[in-house]
Design an enzyme around this catalytic site. Structure first.
Site, PDB file in Angstrom:
ATOM      1  CE  LYS A 135      -2.986   2.664   3.119  1.00  0.00           C
ATOM      2  NZ  LYS A 135      -3.599   2.718   4.466  1.00  0.00           N
ATOM      3  CG  ASP A 140      -5.533   8.228   4.364  1.00  0.00           C
ATOM      4  OD1 ASP A 140      -6.475   8.769   3.741  1.00  0.00           O
ATOM      5  OD2 ASP A 140      -5.689   7.281   5.152  1.00  0.00           O
ATOM      6  CE  LYS A 187      -6.313   9.035   7.761  1.00  0.00           C
ATOM      7  NZ  LYS A 187      -6.639   7.879   8.619  1.00  0.00           N
ATOM      8  CG  ASP A 245      -9.662   7.428   6.991  1.00  0.00           C
ATOM      9  OD1 ASP A 245      -8.644   7.513   6.273  1.00  0.00           O
ATOM     10  OD2 ASP A 245      -9.630   7.508   8.232  1.00  0.00           O
ATOM     11  CD  GLU A 251      -6.788   5.199   2.440  1.00  0.00           C
ATOM     12  OE1 GLU A 251      -5.606   4.969   2.743  1.00  0.00           O
ATOM     13  OE2 GLU A 251      -7.678   5.441   3.292  1.00  0.00           O
ATOM     14  NE  ARG A 264     -10.407  -1.526   4.507  1.00  0.00           N
ATOM     15  CZ  ARG A 264     -10.893  -1.675   5.738  1.00  0.00           C
ATOM     16  NH1 ARG A 264     -12.012  -2.350   5.929  1.00  0.00           N
ATOM     17  NH2 ARG A 264     -10.263  -1.153   6.770  1.00  0.00           N
TER      18      ARG A 264
END
Length: 427
Positions: A195, A200, A207, A277, A279, A281
């Site tokens: 990943k 993020d 977040k 959030d 994301e 996976r």
């Protein structure tokens, strides 16, 4: 640079005047670390952190007792993201010095890459840095392909494209082939999937600042598997291994993905997005589909995937998930050999069914009825591994990064996991 402070090792306890718990003492000749035989590597690492805290930036590891592992333990504690530190290493035999040099080159690359600010390290830069590192150690035994932007959508990489399309920096898939056999038809022994979310924000499921301020490190899984492949090559890896890095920013814009969107993957799975959030996976799924298509003996994915893994283990252990007990045992044995912390968490068939959606086959996050977030995330990924019950390991990289310094680590990346995965690849 000032004259080096000598650091020596002693099996004897410190003079009583230093206190019964003293792990080091200072004298006219320098600093002595007092080993007790119980956790010498940890003691050396913690002492090195204290020595750095004293402002000592130039040291010489001197005297008897130093080997590659003890030198490395010192460096793990001594290294920090700010300032320059110089270490004069002791005399080691050729094999030990080569091992130490490879750790310094590759694991420092991992730590420095994870620590890099997102402004400097976007998806394309991460992919290119990975290519440069592995090409440096493997030479012409490496080929690679970079797919980015709209080409991802056209080729069906819908998870990666969907997550990354909200950023001005295009999402990128790196597919790298390390083939030491020279035979284009040689079977692929292992696939590594990482990943690589270079920042993020959480997307529209945004977040809070306290959870976003370390999210430059959300590509820690990609850096870890890249470093692991490079390190395995330096240890003589003679099997074909493919690396897939799924790199993107997860940002908010008019073009960003939204709650309720449905992603259709190349294996036919449809996923409803109910948390932008979650994301990681979504992008890993594309890499795992490609990995499965290679029919390897072994698939390892690594990701800073869930807060739930950190809740369970803190930043002290990487979380391991697998349906394959024998393979999980092999990785834990590799971790023990390399003195790296891994802990296995539960993953069962029922976790695969704890992602219900009213509009698609899968939801990208579990509901409140299914609170085992790290296990349900692993269960989600299993839907994209063709033979998920055998030969697949998922690592939730909870020990990749520390927001604040502790007694054995500076703030920032740790590099943990690289040696364990490399050990397993070369076993």
């Amino acid at each position: 640079m000032t004259e080096a402070m000598k650091i020596t090792l002693s099996p004897q306890p410190a003079d009583a005047r230093w206190g019964e718990k003293a792990t080091y003492s200072i004298n006219n000749d320098g600093i002595t670390l007092h080993l007790n035989g119980a956790d010498d590597l940890g003691l050396i690492q913690r002492a090195a952190r204290k020595i750095d805290g004293l402002g000592i930036k130039h040291v010489q590891l001197s005297g008897e007792g130093w080997d590659a592992d003890r030198c490395w333990a010192f460096w793990q504690g001594y290294k920090a993201p700010k300032g320059i530190r110089k270490v004069e290493w002791p005399d080691l035999d050729d094999a030990q010095r080569q091992e130490l040099d490879n750790r310094l080159m590759i694991i420092d690359w991992v730590r420095d890459t994870i620590n890099a600010p997102a402004e400097e390290l976007g998806p394309s830069q991460l992919a290119q840095r990975a290519v440069d590192l592995i090409s440096n150690v493997a030479g012409d035994r490496v080929t690679y392909r970079i797919t980015k932007g709209e080409d991802l959508r056209e080729q069906g990489y819908m998870g990666l494209h969907t997550v990354g399309r909200g950023s001005e920096r295009s999402p990128v898939l790196l597919a790298l082939d390390y083939n030491p056999t020279g035979d284009k038809e040689a079977p692929v022994y292992a696939c590594l999937v990482g990943k690589g979310i270079t920042f993020d924000s959480g997307g529209y499921s945004i977040k809070q600042t306290a959870f976003m301020d370390s999210m430059k490190s959300d590509m820690g899984g990609a850096a870890t598997v890249t470093g692991a492949l490079a390190f395995a090559i330096t240890r003589g890896l003679n099997k074909r291994v493919k690396l897939f890095l799924c790199c993107a920013d997860n940002l908010i814009s008019g073009n960003a993905f939204k709650l309720g969107d449905i992603i259709t993957y190349r294996n036919g799975k449809k996923v409803e997005v109910m948390n932008t959030d979650a994301e990681g996976r979504l992008v890993l799924a594309d890499g795992l589909i490609d990995a499965s298509a290679q029919k390897p003996e072994l698939i390892i994915d690594a990701a800073t995937l869930t807060g739930a893994a950190k809740t369970a283990l803190g930043n002290d252990y990487h979380a391991l998930f697998s349906f394959d007990d024998a393979l999980a045992g092999r990785l834990l044995a590799s971790a023990a050999q390399e003195n790296e912390p891994f802990w296995r968490l539960p993953l069962a068939e029922f976790h695969r069914n704890q992602l219900p959606s009213n509009f698609a086959e899968l939801n990208n996050t579990g509901s409140a009825a299914y609170p085992a977030g790290a296990s349900t995330a692993a269960g989600f990924l299993s839907h994209f591994v063709e033979n998920y019950q055998q030969g697949w390991l998922h690592i939730d990289c909870s020990a990749t990064y520390r927001k604040a310094p502790v007694e054995q680590w500076s703030a920032g990346a740790t590099g943990l996991g690289v040696r364990t995965i490399a050990n397993l690849l070369t076993a």
